[in-house]
Design a protein around this motif. Structure first.
Motif: not given
Lengths: 266, 354, 333
Positions: C177-180, C238-245
């Motif tokens: 969220a901060l990055v966004a 961000v997405w990849g860190a959360k759910l994998g690429v």
């Protein structure tokens, strides 16, 4: 020119029409009428609201105030918020300022679309193309061929309209409107961008339509020579207001009109 | 030299309005149809029939349906596989619940149900166009995917969510062998193609094309947008629904949830872009291309002694689709069908350059 | 006036849906807040993808269907390169790659298709998206890869004093969220303060006028697509860190379409707010509405988050086609 025929009763009346987009008033309490069989011109500087006026008559825009009256079944009737399809049904056809032809279709198909109002066979019959559907197609093709002959575009029947030179495209636009067999024909700058010869041809077609078919013409045109020559009566708009109305001679002598064209500040 | 229209004068408008006004074209079409109905079933191998011709015919029908909407009426859809699903599941349920009904009737009913659903999702097209309409059709896609995966009634409470179909029986003629499947599809597709061709050259087809090319002008000359757009959605969904039923019953036999997902929708769209938007013939070219490309990718490198890994092949396939779409949109927006037309024109004038 | 009634009623409906679980006691306040936060986090990711789409649409009038493919491509590049170098280096190199991608797209796709119909451009970007999906997986492989941002994954308990049982929250979600937020702030600065940003806004307002005062359109397009590429890279990381690429990133990004419908195609704040509404809306619907539906209609499971966003966007289109913050267009004849 068409004086000999004599103008008839009022066929179309615009009364107190006001049209705004957001805060901009494109038309401000404009009123005028059109009589049967006459050539009625609408003139005015750029941005005067001429095309907006046609769009209101066509039902493309709905004015905030005012009414449009049309003659139907012999009586002048008031209409509100008609959609373009209903206007077309009531016998009003239109050509467009910036060529609004159906680019992907041939000349023949473009003009045939003008007959769509009169074609009624259902989907299934069309899909099978039997009996009534095939007959209807040929019947209307005959009517369209008469228009093609009239406009002298026989050689281009099957050509995609996009490939035609500009002047011919304007003719196809007229042909499509004529195919509707309208009682009133609205022409939005039919001669814009044409050379002298093309203009002469177009003038001839318009006068012939007016003469032979008795079609009432409402004309927007910038070429004053043409307007003064072929119009029976002229309406002058400026900044969305009507500033003059009358025969070409009357309008020519109208001080407000002269000021508008010469750019005298208000 | 032999392909000429010289001397073929039309004396009636009827003759001038024929589907194929040039005599040689009519002969060519007759020979082609004869060969397709008699020659192919006799000569083709089961592999050719089942792996190429059966999917080709069904996809050509689906592409024709999508083309009526996108290519002729100018309304985008990125969710047409949803209507294939409606057709397939409708046919499955009708056969399941009224087994005595003839399959041809089932096919028409399935198409009609798909048409009704298609019209429903086509209603937004009356207010919106372009990108916005794409969202409406995406909604159709994901909503129908979900419906058929989750509402148990549609899959007859099968625990896996997959359904399987019985062999089609037409008045005792069982559509079971590859040759029979092919013939059945060929007959259905021929009839529907003729009807599509008739529709697009009738007044309804002109109304569709008018909406596509210049919608305001179309309205002003008296074409009702409501009627033009909704009939396009209905007819298009009908075709695609029939194709979906055939895909399920003839090609797949049994299928799982998501057999008609968004990738199939994209594939349908690619077929008409590559084949030619606004051309029935193009739908056939596009379908042939889509069916043939994976097989070519399989065979050609192997023949050259460079067999590709399965993953590489599927990646290569989407890369080729992607680049061809861009290529055709830039170089020849009317697709393979236009190239065909140019070829014919050249042949007509040959040996003169103009 | 009629339009206002429509939009107000949709708003009321959404709000009602938002408070219904609390009012009916379907969830405890603590659980409810967790769901809400989860929705907001998913929404941030949607917003990031939508942001790239809005930037491109503003500057070039192209609806970039390939934004999802760009997110996947960027994430794949970073994940695989990070195996051989530090993450920051991989990210920088990834940005370089995305600029390269922007240049290639501008040369090979946009320039030849300039002034084409919106739908044609949409289909062209669909082609781009297929090509990039295939290309990315050919070059970088098609397994699931991970990106380690170096933030602890385990959730922490907060607000134990406020709610019974507290709320579980992931640190990496907060980081996302901060990055966004940082990214949006940077973009705003870029648009307001730099001359390139001003040129971009001029192009967005009127292509021809911008061109006539000497703004080079082609360069602007490259810049905008590059910026969108960098936004895609951030979203992908961000997405990849959360759910994998993995490949599904490319497909989930389709959700950005309803987001921009909701927010308006030309509005950056619209993309952010639209993303959050969709994120929260579908999470709420899945957690609280789906079980009710499953029970009532005897469904084989929930999963309504698969279509919720699209149907919401569809409803919205019917009452307000230009989106929350978009501009209304008038047809001219």
């Amino acid at each position: 020119m068409s004086d000999a025929q004599g103008a008839g009763d009022v066929i179309l009346a615009v009364e107190g029409v006001t049209l705004s987009f957001g805060g901009v008033r494109a038309l401000n309490e404009v009123s005028f009428d059109v009589r049967e069989h006459e050539v009625r011109s609408i003139i005015g500087p750029n941005g005067a609201g001429k095309s907006s006026m046609l769009n209101v008559i066509n039902g493309v825009y709905h004015p905030q105030q005012g009414t449009i009256r049309l003659r139907m079944d012999g009586a002048l009737r008031e209409f509100h918020d008609m959609d373009p399809h209903e206007v077309a049904l009531s016998g009003i056809a239109r050509t467009f300022q910036n060529l609004a032809l159906f680019k992907g279709m041939s000349v023949l198909d473009n003009i045939m679309t003008g007959r769509n109002l009169r074609m009624h066979t259902n989907l299934l019959l069309q899909a099978l193309r039997i009996g009534p559907a095939a007959r209807e197609e040929i019947e209307h093709r005959e009517a369209v061929e008469l228009i093609i002959d009239f406009l002298e575009i026989q050689a281009y029947r099957k050509t995609p309209v996009g490939r035609l030179p500009y002047g011919l495209q304007k003719r196809v636009d007229l042909g499509r409107a004529l195919a509707m067999e309208p009682s009133v024909l609205l022409l939005d700058e039919p001669m814009a961008g044409m050379n002298v010869e093309e203009k002469q041809d177009m003038c001839r077609f318009i006068l012939d339509v007016n003469d032979q078919m008795g079609t009432t013409i409402v004309l927007i045109e910038h070429d004053m020579g043409v307007v003064m020559d072929i119009s029976d009566r002229v309406v002058v708009l400026d900044y969305g207001r009507k500033i003059g109305d009358g025969t070409p001679e009357e309008v020519r002598g109208n001080q407000a009109v002269i000021d508008a064209y010469l750019g005298v500040s208000h | 030299m032999f392909y000429r229209e010289n001397g073929q004068y039309k004396t009636t408008y009827g003759a001038d309005q024929q589907m194929l006004p040039i005599l040689q074209d009519r002969i060519f079409m007759a020979v082609l149809l004869l060969f397709a109905f008699i020659g192919v079933p006799l000569l083709a191998s089961d592999y050719l029939l089942l792996s190429i011709l059966v999917p080709f015919l069904i996809l050509a029908l689906a592409a024709t349906g999508l083309n009526l909407l996108v290519g002729y009426c100018g309304q985008i859809s990125v969710g047409h596989a949803a209507f294939m699903a409606v057709g397939a599941y409708s046919a499955y349920n009708i056969v399941l619940r009224v087994p005595q009904l003839n399959f041809l009737v089932v096919l028409v009913l399935a198409g009609l149900i798909a048409a009704a659903v298609g019209m429903l999702f086509g209603i937004p097209s009356l207010r919106i166009k372009g990108l916005y309409l794409a969202v409406a059709t995406l909604a159709a896609q994901f909503f129908m995917d979900w419906t058929f995966a989750r509402v148990k009634w549609f899959t007859n409470y099968a625990s896996s969510g997959s359904v399987s179909t019985a062999t089609i029986d037409l008045f005792g003629w069982r559509v079971d062998t590859p040759a029979r499947k092919y013939l059945f599809l060929l007959a259905v597709v021929t009839v529907f193609t003729l009807m599509a061709k008739n529709l697009v050259r009738g007044h309804l087809g002109r109304a569709w094309m008018a909406m596509r090319d210049m919608d305001v002008a179309a309205e002003v000359i008296g074409i009702r947008p409501v009627y033009a757009k909704l009939t396009a959605f209905a007819v298009s969904s009908f075709y695609v629904g029939v194709a979906g039923a055939l895909w399920g019953f003839v090609h797949l036999g049994s299928w799982e949830p998501l057999a008609f997902d968004i990738n199939l929708s994209f594939t349908l769209l690619f077929m008409i872009i590559i084949g030619g938007m606004g051309s029935i013939l193009g739908s056939f070219f596009g379908a042939l291309f889509i069916v043939a490309l994976p097989i070519l990718l399989n065979q050609v490198p192997a023949m050259l002694g460079l067999p590709l890994a399965t993953a590489t092949k599927s990646h290569l396939e989407v890369m080729i689709f992607g680049s061809l779409i861009i290529f055709f949109l830039i170089a020849e927006p009317n697709g393979l069908a236009r190239l065909w037309a140019i070829g014919k024109e050249k042949l007509r004038l040959w040996p003169f350059p103009h | 006036m009629k339009q206002h009634i429509g939009i107000v009623s949709v708003g009321v409906l959404l709000l009602a849906g938002l408070v219904a679980p609390l009012a009916t006691g379907a969830g405890t306040p603590g659980f409810y807040t967790e769901v809400l936060l989860g929705g907001l986090m998913a929404g941030v990711l949607y917003s990031l993808v939508a942001l790239g789409i809005v930037l491109i649409f503003k500057a070039s009038g192209v609806f970039n269907f390939a934004q999802g493919a760009m997110v996947l491509f960027a994430a794949l590049s970073v994940a695989r390169m990070a195996e051989a170098m530090p993450l920051w280096a991989a990210a920088l190199l990834g940005m370089g790659i995305m600029v390269l991608v922007a240049i290639v797209i501008e040369r090979l796709v946009l320039r030849p298709l300039v002034n084409q119909d919106g739908v044609v451009l949409l289909m062209a970007t669909l082609g781009v998206s297929y090509f990039m999906d295939g290309f990315g997986q050919t070059v970088w492989g098609s397994d699931i890869y991970s990106i380690e941002l170096g933030i602890a994954k385990e959730p922490v308990m907060i607000l134990e004093g406020v709610f019974q049982g507290g709320i579980l929250i992931n640190k990496d979600d907060v980081a996302a969220a901060l990055v966004a937020a940082l990214l949006v702030a940077l973009l705003a600065l870029f648009f307001q303060k730099t001359s390139t940003g001003r040129a971009l806004r001029a192009v967005a307002d009127d292509h021809q006028a911008a061109q006539s005062i000497g703004i080079p359109l082609n360069r602007i397009w490259v810049i905008v697509w590059s910026v969108a590429g960098v936004v895609a890279l951030v979203a992908g990381m961000v997405w990849g860190a959360k759910l994998g690429v993995q490949f599904s990133i490319s497909q989930v990004a389709l959700k950005a379409l309803p987001v921009v419908i909701l927010g308006g195609f030309t509005s950056v704040p619209g993309a952010i707010i639209g993303g959050l509404i969709i994120g929260v809306g579908e999470k709420m619907a899945e957690v609280f509405l789906a079980p009710v539906l499953v029970k009532t209609f005897d469904l084989a499971g929930g999963g309504i988050e698969n279509w919720f966003a699209y149907v919401l966007a569809l409803l919205f289109l019917l009452v307000r086609p230009q989106g929350l913050f978009g501009e209304k267009l008038i047809d001219r004849v």
